[in-house]
Design an enzyme around this catalytic site. Structure first.
Site, PDB file in Angstrom:
ATOM      1  N   HIS A 198      32.488  34.346  39.011  1.00 17.66           N
ATOM      2  CA  HIS A 198      32.641  35.482  39.929  1.00 17.66           C
ATOM      3  C   HIS A 198      31.295  35.861  40.550  1.00 17.66           C
ATOM      4  O   HIS A 198      31.228  36.238  41.720  1.00 17.66           O
ATOM      5  CB  HIS A 198      33.225  36.687  39.195  1.00 17.66           C
ATOM      6  CG  HIS A 198      34.659  36.518  38.790  1.00 17.66           C
ATOM      7  ND1 HIS A 198      35.633  36.119  39.678  1.00 17.66           N
ATOM      8  CD2 HIS A 198      35.284  36.695  37.595  1.00 17.66           C
ATOM      9  CE1 HIS A 198      36.800  36.061  39.058  1.00 17.66           C
ATOM     10  NE2 HIS A 198      36.614  36.392  37.792  1.00 17.66           N
TER      11      HIS A 198
ATOM     12  N   HIS B  84      33.321  31.470  33.250  1.00 15.87           N
ATOM     13  CA  HIS B  84      34.305  32.009  34.195  1.00 15.87           C
ATOM     14  C   HIS B  84      33.789  33.283  34.853  1.00 15.87           C
ATOM     15  O   HIS B  84      33.888  33.443  36.072  1.00 15.87           O
ATOM     16  CB  HIS B  84      35.621  32.302  33.472  1.00 15.87           C
ATOM     17  CG  HIS B  84      36.623  33.028  34.316  1.00 15.87           C
ATOM     18  ND1 HIS B  84      37.505  32.379  35.159  1.00 15.87           N
ATOM     19  CD2 HIS B  84      36.871  34.360  34.478  1.00 15.87           C
ATOM     20  CE1 HIS B  84      38.250  33.269  35.785  1.00 15.87           C
ATOM     21  NE2 HIS B  84      37.887  34.480  35.398  1.00 15.87           N
ATOM     22  N   GLU B  85      33.255  34.201  34.044  1.00 13.01           N
ATOM     23  CA  GLU B  85      32.739  35.451  34.609  1.00 13.01           C
ATOM     24  C   GLU B  85      31.548  35.184  35.526  1.00 13.01           C
ATOM     25  O   GLU B  85      31.386  35.855  36.549  1.00 13.01           O
ATOM     26  CB  GLU B  85      32.358  36.421  33.487  1.00 13.01           C
ATOM     27  CG  GLU B  85      33.526  36.851  32.605  1.00 13.01           C
ATOM     28  CD  GLU B  85      34.706  37.388  33.390  1.00 13.01           C
ATOM     29  OE1 GLU B  85      34.517  37.944  34.496  1.00 13.01           O
ATOM     30  OE2 GLU B  85      35.845  37.248  32.918  1.00 13.01           O
TER      31      GLU B  85
ATOM     32  N   HIS C  54      30.341  35.954  44.466  1.00 15.75           N
ATOM     33  CA  HIS C  54      29.706  37.113  45.104  1.00 15.75           C
ATOM     34  C   HIS C  54      28.462  36.679  45.872  1.00 15.75           C
ATOM     35  O   HIS C  54      28.239  37.092  47.016  1.00 15.75           O
ATOM     36  CB  HIS C  54      29.338  38.144  44.036  1.00 15.75           C
ATOM     37  CG  HIS C  54      28.884  39.442  44.589  1.00 15.75           C
ATOM     38  ND1 HIS C  54      28.218  40.399  43.839  1.00 15.75           N
ATOM     39  CD2 HIS C  54      28.974  39.977  45.840  1.00 15.75           C
ATOM     40  CE1 HIS C  54      27.942  41.444  44.596  1.00 15.75           C
ATOM     41  NE2 HIS C  54      28.378  41.209  45.809  1.00 15.75           N
TER      42      HIS C  54
END
Length: 226
Positions: free
Chosen positions: A100, A96-97, A104
């Site tokens: 991100h 999940h992280e 980006h």
């Protein structure tokens, strides 16, 4: 005003239940290993590499469920309970992280908007509590102060709602990659999905709670004019 308090209590109760559910599911899925026994760090590194991202570092950060991606430093920061764990919960959180980080890298618009709001929200959070408190005390004498506080609080509410698509999309990317990479398929994939869904609910409740509080301040401001 009574309606607001009923809503406020309802949001508080739901928030407690969602947090309790998240903690329970994280604990449950932390005891179930992935099929290939990869740690959170290894999952993160693989997802980044599979997406052609080589300029993001994976670090270990203190605390429990303190995992986050920092676009300013390009770091995926995994909590101690995720970094070295080979559980399905750790794999889901790590992916999940990294979702991100993928956002980006590809210029995902909601993430760019959220990042742009960070300095504004940080400044607003530093002052709005005192401004709102004093503003409510002097609302009949100097209503402009409460109005300013409401504007500051509205920026944090906006941030909460902008965060929703960012978090949901990161989970979508994570789950798709976990399945395609073979790290979490079948039953393991459903478990990872369940864990991330519980985490998403916390953001939904936080956004609704912020909106309810914003409405409360607006009601106070509008009431002084009656």
């Amino acid at each position: 005003m009574a309606t607001y308090w009923i809503l406020f209590i309802a949001v508080a109760v739901v928030s407690y239940l969602v947090q309790a559910s998240l903690q329970s599911k994280f604990k449950k899925y932390s005891e179930i290993p992935t099929d290939n026994y990869m740690t959170g760090r290894e999952v993160a590194m693989k997802m980044l590499n599979d997406n052609g991202i080589y300029d993001v570092q994976v670090t270990c950060t203190p605390g429990h469920l303190t995992d986050h991606y920092n676009p300013a430093t390009k770091t995926v920061n995994l909590s101690e309970s995720v970094y070295d764990s080979n559980s399905i919960a750790a794999a889901a959180v790590a992916a999940h992280e990294c979702g991100h980080a993928v956002q980006h890298a590809y210029g995902y618009a909601p993430l760019k908007m959220r990042s742009a709001l960070v300095p504004i929200v940080s400044l607003a959070s530093s002052w709005m509590t005192w401004i709102l408190l004093i503003g409510m005390l002097v609302v009949n004498v100097f209503p402009g102060l409460l109005l300013f506080g409401i504007i500051l609080f509205a920026s944090t509410t906006l941030f909460s709602f902008v965060t929703l698509p960012v978090e949901i999309d990161a989970s979508r990317r994570a789950l798709a990659w976990l399945d395609n990479s073979g790290i979490a398929r079948g039953e393991r994939h459903e478990q990872a999905k369940d864990a991330l869904k519980s985490a998403a609910y916390t953001y939904v409740v936080a956004a609704l709670g912020s909106l309810a509080t914003l409405v409360y301040y607006i009601m106070i401001f509008a009431g002084r004019r009656e």
